[in-house]
Design a protein around this motif. Sequence first.
Motif, PDB file in Angstrom:
ATOM      1  N   ILE A  10       0.856  -1.183   0.000  1.00 48.21           N
ATOM      2  CA  ILE A  10       0.000   0.000   0.000  1.00 48.21           C
ATOM      3  C   ILE A  10       0.888   1.228   0.000  1.00 48.21           C
ATOM      4  N   ALA A  11       0.531   2.205  -0.811  1.00 49.37           N
ATOM      5  CA  ALA A  11       1.306   3.442  -0.901  1.00 49.37           C
ATOM      6  C   ALA A  11       0.369   4.612  -1.150  1.00 49.37           C
ATOM      7  N   GLU A  12       0.858   5.807  -0.876  1.00 50.59           N
ATOM      8  CA  GLU A  12       0.104   7.008  -1.234  1.00 50.59           C
ATOM      9  C   GLU A  12      -0.028   7.058  -2.760  1.00 50.59           C
ATOM     10  N   ALA A  13      -1.215   7.386  -3.226  1.00 52.37           N
ATOM     11  CA  ALA A  13      -1.419   7.549  -4.669  1.00 52.37           C
ATOM     12  C   ALA A  13      -0.627   8.755  -5.145  1.00 52.37           C
ATOM     13  N   ARG A  14      -0.246   8.716  -6.400  1.00 52.72           N
ATOM     14  CA  ARG A  14       0.472   9.836  -7.012  1.00 52.72           C
ATOM     15  C   ARG A  14      -0.112  10.088  -8.393  1.00 52.72           C
ATOM     16  N   GLY A  15       0.285  11.176  -8.980  1.00 51.95           N
ATOM     17  CA  GLY A  15      -0.262  11.557 -10.278  1.00 51.95           C
ATOM     18  C   GLY A  15      -0.147  10.475 -11.330  1.00 51.95           C
ATOM     19  N   ALA A  16       0.937   9.722 -11.302  1.00 50.05           N
ATOM     20  CA  ALA A  16       1.144   8.658 -12.286  1.00 50.05           C
ATOM     21  C   ALA A  16       0.119   7.532 -12.154  1.00 50.05           C
ATOM     22  N   ASP A  17      -0.587   7.464 -11.021  1.00 55.10           N
ATOM     23  CA  ASP A  17      -1.575   6.409 -10.794  1.00 55.10           C
ATOM     24  C   ASP A  17      -2.960   6.770 -11.319  1.00 55.10           C
ATOM     25  N   VAL A  18      -3.155   8.010 -11.701  1.00 56.54           N
ATOM     26  CA  VAL A  18      -4.500   8.493 -12.046  1.00 56.54           C
ATOM     27  C   VAL A  18      -5.119   7.723 -13.209  1.00 56.54           C
ATOM     28  N   ASP A  19      -4.345   7.408 -14.231  1.00 52.55           N
ATOM     29  CA  ASP A  19      -4.931   6.681 -15.370  1.00 52.55           C
ATOM     30  C   ASP A  19      -5.498   5.332 -14.935  1.00 52.55           C
ATOM     31  N   ARG A  20      -4.773   4.619 -14.092  1.00 53.88           N
ATOM     32  CA  ARG A  20      -5.241   3.304 -13.625  1.00 53.88           C
ATOM     33  C   ARG A  20      -6.445   3.453 -12.688  1.00 53.88           C
ATOM     34  N   ILE A  21      -6.425   4.466 -11.826  1.00 54.74           N
ATOM     35  CA  ILE A  21      -7.568   4.740 -10.945  1.00 54.74           C
ATOM     36  C   ILE A  21      -8.804   5.034 -11.796  1.00 54.74           C
ATOM     37  N   THR A  22      -8.628   5.846 -12.820  1.00 51.89           N
ATOM     38  CA  THR A  22      -9.729   6.189 -13.728  1.00 51.89           C
ATOM     39  C   THR A  22     -10.285   4.942 -14.397  1.00 51.89           C
ATOM     40  N   GLU A  23      -9.405   4.062 -14.826  1.00 49.24           N
ATOM     41  CA  GLU A  23      -9.812   2.815 -15.493  1.00 49.24           C
ATOM     42  C   GLU A  23     -10.583   1.903 -14.531  1.00 49.24           C
ATOM     43  N   ILE A  24     -10.056   1.709 -13.329  1.00 51.51           N
ATOM     44  CA  ILE A  24     -10.720   0.840 -12.350  1.00 51.51           C
ATOM     45  C   ILE A  24     -12.105   1.377 -12.029  1.00 51.51           C
ATOM     46  N   TYR A  25     -12.189   2.646 -11.682  1.00 47.25           N
ATOM     47  CA  TYR A  25     -13.473   3.217 -11.295  1.00 47.25           C
ATOM     48  C   TYR A  25     -14.452   3.220 -12.471  1.00 47.25           C
ATOM     49  N   GLY A  26     -13.954   3.521 -13.660  1.00 48.66           N
ATOM     50  CA  GLY A  26     -14.805   3.533 -14.851  1.00 48.66           C
ATOM     51  C   GLY A  26     -15.499   2.202 -15.078  1.00 48.66           C
ATOM     52  N   HIS A  27     -14.796   1.115 -14.797  1.00 47.77           N
ATOM     53  CA  HIS A  27     -15.407  -0.208 -14.920  1.00 47.77           C
ATOM     54  C   HIS A  27     -16.638  -0.311 -14.022  1.00 47.77           C
ATOM     55  N   PHE A  28     -16.513   0.142 -12.774  1.00 47.50           N
ATOM     56  CA  PHE A  28     -17.627   0.021 -11.820  1.00 47.50           C
ATOM     57  C   PHE A  28     -18.772   0.961 -12.162  1.00 47.50           C
ATOM     58  N   VAL A  29     -18.457   2.118 -12.722  1.00 53.52           N
ATOM     59  CA  VAL A  29     -19.518   3.029 -13.161  1.00 53.52           C
ATOM     60  C   VAL A  29     -20.339   2.367 -14.253  1.00 53.52           C
ATOM     61  N   GLU A  30     -19.658   1.789 -15.213  1.00 47.33           N
ATOM     62  CA  GLU A  30     -20.337   1.220 -16.381  1.00 47.33           C
ATOM     63  C   GLU A  30     -21.005  -0.125 -16.106  1.00 47.33           C
ATOM     64  N   HIS A  31     -20.386  -0.964 -15.290  1.00 50.63           N
ATOM     65  CA  HIS A  31     -20.827  -2.361 -15.194  1.00 50.63           C
ATOM     66  C   HIS A  31     -21.403  -2.775 -13.849  1.00 50.63           C
ATOM     67  N   SER A  32     -21.559  -1.848 -12.910  1.00 52.46           N
ATOM     68  CA  SER A  32     -22.018  -2.285 -11.591  1.00 52.46           C
ATOM     69  C   SER A  32     -22.937  -1.260 -10.948  1.00 52.46           C
ATOM     70  N   LEU A  33     -23.431  -1.630  -9.786  1.00 51.41           N
ATOM     71  CA  LEU A  33     -24.249  -0.747  -8.965  1.00 51.41           C
ATOM     72  C   LEU A  33     -23.478  -0.303  -7.727  1.00 51.41           C
ATOM     73  N   ALA A  34     -22.176  -0.556  -7.684  1.00 54.06           N
ATOM     74  CA  ALA A  34     -21.364  -0.196  -6.525  1.00 54.06           C
ATOM     75  C   ALA A  34     -21.248   1.314  -6.352  1.00 54.06           C
ATOM     76  N   THR A  35     -21.380   2.052  -7.427  1.00 54.88           N
ATOM     77  CA  THR A  35     -21.348   3.506  -7.373  1.00 54.88           C
ATOM     78  C   THR A  35     -22.614   4.046  -8.027  1.00 54.88           C
ATOM     79  N   PHE A  36     -23.058   5.177  -7.559  1.00 54.38           N
ATOM     80  CA  PHE A  36     -24.221   5.818  -8.167  1.00 54.38           C
ATOM     81  C   PHE A  36     -23.820   6.756  -9.302  1.00 54.38           C
ATOM     82  N   ASP A  37     -22.529   6.923  -9.564  1.00 59.05           N
ATOM     83  CA  ASP A  37     -22.128   7.677 -10.749  1.00 59.05           C
ATOM     84  C   ASP A  37     -22.641   6.954 -11.981  1.00 59.05           C
ATOM     85  N   GLU A  38     -23.135   7.717 -12.940  1.00 57.75           N
ATOM     86  CA  GLU A  38     -23.594   7.140 -14.195  1.00 57.75           C
ATOM     87  C   GLU A  38     -22.681   7.498 -15.355  1.00 57.75           C
ATOM     88  N   VAL A  39     -21.824   8.485 -15.147  1.00 55.70           N
ATOM     89  CA  VAL A  39     -20.803   8.874 -16.107  1.00 55.70           C
ATOM     90  C   VAL A  39     -19.476   8.845 -15.356  1.00 55.70           C
TER      91      VAL A  39
END
Length: 173
Positions: A10-39
């Motif tokens: 485990i480490a503090e997130a850094r700017g270089a991690d943003v693309d992967r964070i965006t990808e992970i979260y985007g999956h849950f937005v599109e394919h799950s009910l874990a988040t209420f974000d729709e976009v």
Amino acid sequence: MIDRRGEMRIAEARGADVDRITEIYGHFVEHSLATFDEVAPSGDDWRHKLETVQARGLPFLVARAGDDVVGFAYAAPFRPKPAYRYTVEDTIYVAPGEGGRGAGRLLLTELIRRSAEAGMCRMIAVITDVGDPASAALHRRLGFSEAGRLTAVGFKHDRWIDTVLYQRELTAG
């Protein structure tokens, strides 16, 4: 925990991690009910979130297996009103295919520790109740207790969704 890519850490997130964070979260937005974000938020949105969370002195963490980010977690203010200033809400997402390998537990354990070190007294989890008990079970294992249910407060993918609130004490306060 050791996996095929080396020791998970485990480490503090850094700017270089943003693309992967965006990808992970985007999956849950599109394919799950874990988040209420729709976009899905953009990389710039996540970069701003990372900077805002860290500027408040709160943890924004990633789980790494080798060089790969396999999950992320952060603590953010629970509500904007000043009286809530010692209460944070956790957010945790583990990449598809990485569940059950310990990343969620490691992330939440460290998030709790670092939030307490930052002077926070309570942590709240808002978990969608969609039939998958993993998130609720993780929170209960790490000392959270159920605090209430909000019935049919979200509508996503043509379905009404409840949320269950969990909370735990971080420090004496």
